[in-house]
Write a protein that holds these residues in place. Structure first.
Motif, PDB file in Angstrom:
ATOM      1  N   HIS A   1      -2.753   4.012   2.067  1.00  0.00           N
ATOM      2  CA  HIS A   1      -3.735   3.290   2.867  1.00  0.00           C
ATOM      3  C   HIS A   1      -3.331   3.403   4.328  1.00  0.00           C
ATOM      4  N   PRO A   2      -4.300   3.512   5.243  1.00  0.00           N
ATOM      5  CA  PRO A   2      -3.947   3.591   6.670  1.00  0.00           C
ATOM      6  C   PRO A   2      -3.162   2.387   7.173  1.00  0.00           C
ATOM      7  N   ASN A   3      -3.304   1.249   6.519  1.00  0.00           N
ATOM      8  CA  ASN A   3      -2.597   0.038   6.941  1.00  0.00           C
ATOM      9  C   ASN A   3      -1.340  -0.224   6.123  1.00  0.00           C
TER      10      ASN A   3
ATOM     11  N   LYS B   1       2.285  -0.783   5.151  1.00  0.00           N
ATOM     12  CA  LYS B   1       3.360  -1.278   6.022  1.00  0.00           C
ATOM     13  C   LYS B   1       4.529  -1.805   5.209  1.00  0.00           C
TER      14      LYS B   1
ATOM     15  N   ASN C   1       0.809  -1.229   0.000  1.00  0.00           N
ATOM     16  CA  ASN C   1       0.000   0.000   0.000  1.00  0.00           C
ATOM     17  C   ASN C   1       0.841   1.277   0.000  1.00  0.00           C
TER      18      ASN C   1
END
Length: 271
Positions: free
Chosen positions: A207-209, A211, A170
């Motif tokens: 995206h907030p996730n 990683k 992401n």
């Protein structure tokens, strides 16, 4: 018992390493100095290496060194000569000659034999000589002695984390000369290059996730003799080689030392 304890500590160390990489957090840093005109994106590990790793590594090495010294004391007690068990330790050396000298050398100035094993029964002394704990002889046993001295007298066993990027989820990379590359292994504590963004490129989470995960190994660090070796395989080889030496030495103290000396020992006469 000490070798069994060293193996148990190895298993504990393995669990810590596995958990460390599964939970490790990292960030992206940018390097514009190394290659002028290029903005190098690096992944850097933010999670510090667990401090207990230094201690566990030292404990493993301590048990190995201690077990060998206790064998030497047992050999002294079982020899018929005027040995001094309290002053006996397992010999080592930088090379074959210095090792033999530490076992049963002759001091020309003093005009007498010196060496830690000079009064040992011949069969027991030869059993020790066959273990060859010197550089180029048995490098794993030699490492036990060299690293035990570091841990006991100088500093904790140094470690570093080496590896590179594993998964990047992401993120959007724009304007890159090289968008994404699996690089390394490098020092994740300092940062490992994974993208060349030129002067104007960018990396943005979308995206907030979002990683990044890394893959790597804990290695011996610093600038010591064994720096760069993967810690667990290195310690495991030391444990298993010490265990094998114990098996051979046990035969000697049980009266089963029937192995003829190798040619290299034969050339030096009655050792």
């Amino acid at each position: 018992m000490k070798i069994d304890r060293a193996r148990a500590l190895l298993a504990e160390l393995q669990d810590i390493e596995t958990r460390f990489f599964s939970e490790a957090r990292c960030s992206i840093i940018y390097d514009t100095q190394t290659n002028p005109g290029h903005k190098l994106a690096k992944v850097k590990l933010d999670t510090p290496t667990p401090e207990i790793i230094h201690v566990l590594a030292g404990e493993i090495i301590y048990h190995l060194r201690s077990s060998l010294d206790q064998v030497a004391v047992a050999f002294a007690r079982n020899s018929s000569g005027p040995t001094q068990p309290k002053n006996t330790y397992y010999p080592t050396g930088d090379n074959f000659r210095s090792f033999v000298k530490s076992c049963k050398g002759f001091d020309r100035k003093k005009g007498r034999l010196t060496g830690n094993l000079r009064h040992f029964d011949t069969g027991l002394r030869k059993a020790v000589l066959r273990t060859r704990p010197y550089d180029g002889g048995n490098d794993q046993l030699r490492a036990v002695f060299r690293m035990a001295n570091v841990d006991k007298h100088m500093e904790l066993i140094a470690v570093a984390v080496r590896g590179g990027i594993n998964v990047m989820q992401n993120f959007t990379i724009k304007g890159a000369f090289v968008g994404y590359m699996v690089n390394g292994p490098g020092n994740l504590g300092e940062g490992v290059v994974f993208s060349d963004l030129m002067p104007e490129g960018s990396i943005t989470p979308n995206h907030p996730n979002a990683k990044i995960t890394v893959r790597g190994k804990i290695c011996l660090g610093g600038d010591g003799f064994y720096a760069g070796n993967e810690l667990l395989p290195f310690l495991t080889s030391m444990v298993e080689e010490t265990a094998k030496s114990h098996d051979n030495l046990r035969q000697a103290i049980a009266g089963g030392d029937e192995q003829p000396p190798s040619n290299v020992y034969f050339r030096f006469g009655a050792l």
